[in-house]
Design an enzyme around this catalytic site. Structure first.
Site, PDB file in Angstrom:
ATOM      1  N   LEU A 110     -13.243   7.411  75.019  1.00  0.00           N
ATOM      2  CA  LEU A 110     -12.530   7.855  73.786  1.00  0.00           C
ATOM      3  C   LEU A 110     -12.638   9.046  73.438  1.00  0.00           C
ATOM      4  O   LEU A 110     -13.734   9.598  73.361  1.00  0.00           O
ATOM      5  CB  LEU A 110     -12.332   6.639  72.761  1.00  0.00           C
ATOM      6  CG  LEU A 110     -12.156   5.161  73.113  1.00  0.00           C
ATOM      7  CD1 LEU A 110     -12.497   4.306  71.961  1.00  0.00           C
ATOM      8  CD2 LEU A 110     -10.728   5.189  73.624  1.00  0.00           C
ATOM      9  N   GLU A 156     -11.449   1.624  63.755  1.00  0.00           N
ATOM     10  CA  GLU A 156     -10.368   1.152  64.868  1.00  0.00           C
ATOM     11  C   GLU A 156     -10.980   0.349  66.080  1.00  0.00           C
ATOM     12  O   GLU A 156     -10.349  -0.631  66.458  1.00  0.00           O
ATOM     13  CB  GLU A 156      -9.980   2.670  65.167  1.00  0.00           C
ATOM     14  CG  GLU A 156      -8.539   2.534  65.871  1.00  0.00           C
ATOM     15  CD  GLU A 156      -8.418   1.826  67.388  1.00  0.00           C
ATOM     16  OE1 GLU A 156      -7.723   1.188  67.787  1.00  0.00           O
ATOM     17  OE2 GLU A 156      -9.337   2.123  68.153  1.00  0.00           O
TER      18      GLU A 156
END
Length: 183
Positions: A22, A29
């Site tokens: 990511l 999140e």
């Protein structure tokens, strides 16, 4: 027909990944992703997470397969011996879904989640099986080398689930918002 939902975090420039990881580090999140893909109303059933080969191998070794969910990997190049025995392997999304429908005859699956990557997301959104998109809109651009495909116009935003935090969230100076779209 067994349907599925899709879940993704997408930055302002449509990025979802960088160098097999990511492009951001947003603990809250990630917790939302984990809780959402694990959440079941019936604890006798299980949820399924479907992902492509690259997405599976981007998960840290100590975290894969994703716990408390049936893990399905889509690949035309992997062999079953390349994955742990409890991970299901299929060459494409439709074959995986047909297998899960047969498995679901015993009513053991509650929700199927598509969790990446880009090609799997694109195929999923084009499928009549796709019900909802759970999108975390990250409100800034990040350098990325993997991008979320365009969302078809047939998806419209709906009110969030009671479990979905509403409004803009912020972590480490990065703002984001949880959205749900339905076909």
């Amino acid at each position: 027909m067994l349907k599925f939902n899709l879940i993704a975090a997408v930055c302002k420039n449509s990025g979802i990944g960088l160098n097999g990881d990511l492009p951001w580090c947003l603990k809250s999140e990630y917790e939302y992703f984990t809780l959402t893909t694990k959440r079941r109303r019936d604890t006798t059933k299980q949820n399924v997470v479907i992902m492509g080969r690259l997405t599976y191998f981007s998960i840290p070794v100590h975290e894969r397969p994703l716990e408390e969910r049936i893990n399905v990997v889509l690949s035309s190049t992997l062999l079953p011996m390349d994955l742990p025995k409890k991970v299901l392997l299929f060459p494409n999304l439709e074959i995986a879904m047909k297998h899960l429908e047969e498995y679901n005859i015993r009513k053991q699956i509650e929700t199927v989640w598509i969790v990446g990557g880009s090609g799997v997301y694109k195929e999923a959104m084009a499928s009549q099986r796709c019900h909802r998109l759970y999108i975390t809109q990250i409100k800034q651009e990040f350098k990325c080398d993997v991008f979320f495909p365009p969302i078809p116009n047939c998806f419209k935003e709906i009110d969030p689930d009671p479990e979905t935090p509403s409004g803009i969230q912020e972590e480490h100076g990065v703002q984001y918002e949880f959205k749900i779209l339905q076909k």
